[in-house]
Write an enzyme that holds these catalytic residues in place. Sequence first.
Site: not given
Ligand SMILES: NC(=O)c1ccc[n+]([C@@H]2O[C@H](COP(=O)([O-])OP(=O)(O)OC[C@H]3O[C@@H](n4cnc5c(N)ncnc54)[C@H](OP(=O)(O)O)[C@@H]3O)[C@@H](O)[C@H]2O)c1
Length: 263
Positions: A17, A65, A92, A142, A155, A159, A190, A200
């Site tokens: 995202i 980080d 994000n 979320s 989690y 959130k 993602t 889930y």
């Molecule tokens: N996908 C869903 O269905 C969904 C639904 C609701 C909410 N969300 C929320 O949306 C956001 C993005 O989710 P996503 O699905 O895109 O997740 P993702 O594909 O797992 O990507 C997560 C991103 O966050 C980065 N990250 C994690 N820990 C970090 C840290 N300590 N410092 C800096 N960067 C960090 C990761 O970096 P690395 O590449 O280094 O790991 C990655 O770029 C999250 O907050 C997630 O909780 C997602």
Amino acid sequence: MKLNGKIAVVTGASRGIGKAIATRLASEGAIVAINYREDAKAKPAEALVSELNSKGFKAQAFRADVSKPTECHTLLDDVAKTFGRVDILVSNAGIEHFGKLEEITAQDFERVFSVNVAGQLFVTQAASRYLPSGGRIVLTSSVSAQISIFHHTLYAASKAAVSAMVLNLAPELGERGITINAIAPGGTATDMAKENGKLYTHPALQNVSPEALLKSKASLQRLAQPEEIAAAVTFLVSDDASYVTGSTLAVPGFLTSAEKSLR
Ligand SMILES: NC(=O)c1ccc[n+]([C@@H]2O[C@H](COP(=O)([O-])OP(=O)(O)OC[C@H]3O[C@@H](n4cnc5c(N)ncnc54)[C@H](OP(=O)(O)O)[C@@H]3O)[C@@H](O)[C@H]2O)c1
């Protein structure tokens, strides 16, 4: 070009995202700081910068980080030093967790809350030192904060804390003309969804494919594409959202028809 010349920071922007948000903000004219967590993950962030630059958009990668408050401050200091100011923060970065109550450890709690709660609070604190009147902050909650899922307590709690943070920071930042909101995505296609999708649902259904399970819970019968979450974030950081603050904008497509397609 809703965001012409704005300086935007997107955390966790090299994939998922965050990548879609960074790409959309850049296409709206913003200069985007692409945050990534660690040196070993610099390549995807640099690749995104090259991709955006090749389209004539401006972007630069910044390592930090966000679970470490000092690195949140260094990130914003570096971006402000590089571009002269900061107008938009999109927090994000986030991590997932599933675990039974009896198996949750203090380390799990610390790991999840240090990224999903403290990381979002301290990156907001760091950005607030630079944001001018008209500045925009979007944190990431979320739909998980609003629904019951087996073993998702940690989690979901992290959130839920995000919505409380934006609600309570809104007046403090509002005095300075800055808005703060959260986005609450539903299941989005993602890596996170791929890795955790099957968890889930009820443990008895966990042999069904993760995608089928997540789709079965969605009113729209499909996962969101990251670009659909980015579109909602773009609204919140634009002038169009000048009277929106303290809110959590759900982009759920989700969960009014649990397990519908499995019946
Ligand atoms: N996908 C869903 O269905 C969904 C639904 C609701 C909410 N969300 C929320 O949306 C956001 C993005 O989710 P996503 O699905 O895109 O997740 P993702 O594909 O797992 O990507 C997560 C991103 O966050 C980065 N990250 C994690 N820990 C970090 C840290 N300590 N410092 C800096 N960067 C960090 C990761 O970096 P690395 O590449 O280094 O790991 C990655 O770029 C999250 O907050 C997630 O909780 C997602």
